[in-house]
Motif scaffolding. Structure first.
Motif, PDB file in Angstrom:
ATOM      1  N   ALA A  73      -0.555  -2.161  -2.536  1.00 24.14           N
ATOM      2  CA  ALA A  73       0.685  -2.254  -3.305  1.00 24.14           C
ATOM      3  C   ALA A  73       0.776  -1.177  -4.391  1.00 24.14           C
ATOM      4  O   ALA A  73       1.868  -0.709  -4.715  1.00 24.14           O
ATOM      5  CB  ALA A  73       0.797  -3.642  -3.935  1.00 24.14           C
ATOM      6  N   GLU A  74      -0.361  -0.763  -4.929  1.00 25.31           N
ATOM      7  CA  GLU A  74      -0.386   0.166  -6.057  1.00 25.31           C
ATOM      8  C   GLU A  74      -0.335   1.633  -5.661  1.00 25.31           C
ATOM      9  O   GLU A  74       0.150   2.462  -6.428  1.00 25.31           O
ATOM     10  CB  GLU A  74      -1.669  -0.041  -6.876  1.00 25.31           C
ATOM     11  CG  GLU A  74      -1.778  -1.362  -7.565  1.00 25.31           C
ATOM     12  CD  GLU A  74      -3.168  -1.640  -8.093  1.00 25.31           C
ATOM     13  OE1 GLU A  74      -3.340  -2.711  -8.679  1.00 25.31           O
ATOM     14  OE2 GLU A  74      -4.080  -0.808  -7.913  1.00 25.31           O
ATOM     15  N   GLN A  75      -0.874   1.943  -4.497  1.00 22.45           N
ATOM     16  CA  GLN A  75      -1.061   3.355  -4.156  1.00 22.45           C
ATOM     17  C   GLN A  75      -0.437   3.685  -2.803  1.00 22.45           C
ATOM     18  O   GLN A  75      -0.372   2.847  -1.913  1.00 22.45           O
ATOM     19  CB  GLN A  75      -2.550   3.689  -4.137  1.00 22.45           C
ATOM     20  CG  GLN A  75      -3.193   3.437  -5.480  1.00 22.45           C
ATOM     21  CD  GLN A  75      -4.562   4.039  -5.583  1.00 22.45           C
ATOM     22  OE1 GLN A  75      -4.875   5.014  -4.913  1.00 22.45           O
ATOM     23  NE2 GLN A  75      -5.389   3.480  -6.442  1.00 22.45           N
ATOM     24  N   ASN A  76      -0.039   4.923  -2.682  1.00 21.34           N
ATOM     25  CA  ASN A  76       0.512   5.417  -1.429  1.00 21.34           C
ATOM     26  C   ASN A  76      -0.646   6.023  -0.627  1.00 21.34           C
ATOM     27  O   ASN A  76      -0.906   7.221  -0.702  1.00 21.34           O
ATOM     28  CB  ASN A  76       1.604   6.460  -1.712  1.00 21.34           C
ATOM     29  CG  ASN A  76       2.265   6.946  -0.454  1.00 21.34           C
ATOM     30  OD1 ASN A  76       2.244   6.262   0.573  1.00 21.34           O
ATOM     31  ND2 ASN A  76       2.844   8.135  -0.518  1.00 21.34           N
ATOM     32  N   LEU A  77      -1.323   5.176   0.124  1.00 26.19           N
ATOM     33  CA  LEU A  77      -2.512   5.600   0.855  1.00 26.19           C
ATOM     34  C   LEU A  77      -2.172   5.912   2.307  1.00 26.19           C
ATOM     35  O   LEU A  77      -1.298   5.284   2.903  1.00 26.19           O
ATOM     36  CB  LEU A  77      -3.578   4.494   0.800  1.00 26.19           C
ATOM     37  CG  LEU A  77      -4.057   4.123  -0.605  1.00 26.19           C
ATOM     38  CD1 LEU A  77      -4.939   2.889  -0.560  1.00 26.19           C
ATOM     39  CD2 LEU A  77      -4.782   5.289  -1.258  1.00 26.19           C
TER      40      LEU A  77
END
Length: 140
Positions: A73-77
């Motif tokens: 949810a936090e990072q664009n991985l």
């Protein structure tokens, strides 16, 4: 490599020192149970930093699953990274079994050193990745 003191906590400091000492003595099979305990403390810490609590009897892989969802949810991985992080849920579930049935946590027959070294390196690689992702999050 991925094992470090991340908070002021005597138990954590002793765990890290013991893991380093045991691995330095080339006994990865002896480090398995303490590495598992370290992972529980690390993932619990990362969740607490986000205001997410864990039940005392919640296994490592369940805690990690919560944490993985936070990262997603936090990072664009990249898809590869997401898939690798998801795969670690099942690896950590198996790590629970190793800790309970093939380590010094109980009266068990120890895992062989070759497999134990592979497991330690695999878990360490995950911890190094998590440290890198967290340092990006906090700008360190």
């Amino acid at each position: 490599e991925g094992v470090e003191v991340f908070a002021r906590d005597r138990t954590l400091e002793e765990l890290v020192a013991d893991i380093e000492r045991t691995l330095g003595a080339n006994k990865p099979e002896v480090a398995i149970d303490h590495l598992h305990t370290y992972c529980v403390k690390k993932i619990t810490h990362l969740l607490a930093a986000r205001g997410i609590s864990c039940d005392a009897d919640e296994p490592l892989h369940s805690r990690y699953g919560k944490y993985r969802k936070c990262l997603e949810a936090e990072q664009n991985l990249h898809e590869f990274t997401l898939r690798a992080l998801k795969t670690f849920i099942s690896l950590l579930e198996s790590f629970n079994d190793l800790r309970n049935n093939r380590s010094l946590a109980h009266d068990n027959e120890l895992l062989g050193p070759v497999e134990a070294r592979f497991i330690v390196k695999t878990v360490s690689a995950m911890l190094v990745m998590l440290r890198a992702l967290e340092s990006a999050r906090y700008g360190e």
